[in-house]
Scaffold this active site. Structure first.
Site, PDB file in Angstrom:
ATOM      1  N   GLU A 124       0.827  -1.211   0.000  1.00 17.84           N
ATOM      2  CA  GLU A 124       0.000   0.000   0.000  1.00 17.84           C
ATOM      3  C   GLU A 124       0.864   1.265   0.000  1.00 17.84           C
ATOM      4  OE1 GLU A 124      -3.032   0.349  -0.641  1.00 17.84           O
ATOM      5  OE2 GLU A 124      -3.653  -1.732  -0.529  1.00 17.84           O
ATOM      6  N   ASP A 169      -9.451   5.681  -2.033  1.00 16.91           N
ATOM      7  CA  ASP A 169      -8.324   6.299  -2.739  1.00 16.91           C
ATOM      8  C   ASP A 169      -8.886   7.035  -3.956  1.00 16.91           C
ATOM      9  OD1 ASP A 169      -8.998   4.334  -4.519  1.00 16.91           O
ATOM     10  OD2 ASP A 169      -6.984   3.494  -4.719  1.00 16.91           O
ATOM     11  N   TYR A 214      -6.694   6.437   4.089  1.00 19.68           N
ATOM     12  CA  TYR A 214      -6.828   5.389   3.070  1.00 19.68           C
ATOM     13  C   TYR A 214      -6.031   4.143   3.465  1.00 19.68           C
ATOM     14  CZ  TYR A 214      -5.679   2.418  -0.708  1.00 19.68           C
ATOM     15  OH  TYR A 214      -5.469   1.275  -1.422  1.00 19.68           O
TER      16      TYR A 214
END
Ligand code: SF4
Length: 354
Positions: free
Chosen positions: A47, A148, A130
């Site tokens: 991520e 996102d 996020y």
């Protein structure tokens, strides 16, 4: 804008969208390395890398990273220099510094186990709303939404919203979560945005939720979400000195620990050099190198200089207390940002052709 259905109808619509998204995801999801083994650390690394960087670019870095730093303990124990070197080429180096700091914090505060709740994850360096939602749902199976840029676009189009607000998006993404598969639900939305509901030329013909899409029926797909007008990006020109000593080693300086490209190495700027008159001799110029940062367009104009043998010590680089001589065949020893790597390659080429 369309009027929504009744509360019950709205719930039904959400369930239908959620089911269609998951079915589509199950059939078409890309086979990505971080989807094969969803340990919390691997999800966090992927991520962080995927913020601002394309999937194809991230894949080789992700593999290499896990070989070097297989877990939070190994990452936290590594010196920052090594971490920055492993990140070299991915850009936005603050992500690497944050990941490193996060590993140290987790090792200290949580005994090396990444915390699972959104609230605790949010306290870690570099972990925003996020990323916290993505890690909590994908790695820990918690029903936490993750919004996102892709999800924002999909939701704005699905509900035909011109200017979506973050709180509203989070709530809407939450309504579309399958309680039994929250991570997959989040990924299904992101995947749709990345592969079907693209910013330009969305593939509405093959979209699994086309029948529920309000922007499609209203003919407003291209207008959702409304794009902000971009501010013009300032441009700067930087004169750079590639200074060789008598052994063809070049002088490099370490940037400060804060600010742009913090902790990375560079060839010094000419205007920051303090050297006695006559200590440096100009030998040539290299081609300019352009680099677009998000907020700044920089053109580097490198000149090749030679430290005269008579000079007693290397020039002082103001604001850069740490300098070293480096053979340009060994730039892998330090973390050099992309533009500086191109200057190093051009300087090496210049040395060989001299
Ligand atoms: S129908 Fe088109 S605009 Fe609507 S969600 Fe699907 S791809 Fe996006």
């Amino acid at each position: 804008m369309n009027k929504g259905p009744s509360p019950k109808g709205s719930e039904l619509r959400s369930v239908r969208i959620r089911t269609a998204l998951l079915d589509h995801f199950d059939r078409t999801a890309r086979d990505l390395p971080w989807r094969r083994d969803r340990t919390p650390y691997k999800v966090l690394v992927s991520e962080m890398m995927l913020q601002q960087t394309r999937v194809e670019t991230v894949i080789p870095y992700y593999h290499e990273w896990l070989l070097r730093f297989p877990d939070l303990e190994a990452l936290g124990a590594a010196p920052l220099d090594e971490v920055l070197r492993a990140w070299q080429g991915l850009g936005y180096y603050s992500r690497a510094r944050n990941l490193h700091r996060a590993a140290r914090e987790v090792n200290e505060r949580y005994g090396g186990q990444l915390p699972s709740t959104r609230r605790e994850l949010r306290t870690l360096p570099g972990v925003g709303e996020y990323t916290a939602g993505a890690v909590a749902s994908i790695a820990f199976g918690l029903a936490e939404p993750a919004v996102d840029g892709n999800v924002r676009r999909v939701l704005s189009r699905l509900d035909d919203i011109e200017k979506p607000r973050q709180a509203g998006l989070l709530q809407r993404a939450g309504e579309l979560l399958d309680p039994d598969r929250p991570g997959d639900s989040n990924e299904a939305l992101m995947e749709l945005g990345a592969t079907v509901c693209r910013p330009r030329n969305p593939l509405c013909d093959v979209c699994p939720v086309a029948e529920h899409c309000r922007a499609l029926s209203a003919g407003t797909v291209g207008l959702r979400p409304l794009r902000k007008a971009r501010k013009p990006v300032p441009a700067v020109t930087v004169d750079v000195a590639v200074i060789f000593d008598g052994n063809d080693r070049a002088l490099v300086a370490k940037r400060p620990d804060r600010g742009l490209l913090a902790g990375l190495w560079e060839f010094p700027e000419r205007e920051s050099l303090d050297s006695p008159v006559g200590a440096l001799e100009e030998e040539g110029a290299l081609e300019s190198v352009f680099h677009a940062f998000t907020h700044l367009h920089a053109t580097y104009r490198p000149a090749v200089l030679r430290l005269r043998e008579a000079a007693l010590s290397p020039p002082v680089v103001r604001g850069r207390p740490e300098v070293r001589w480096l053979s340009l065949t060994r730039t892998g020893e330090i973390a050099l940002p992309a533009a500086q790597q191109r200057i190093a390659a051009a300087a090496l080429d210049w040395l060989r052709r001299r």
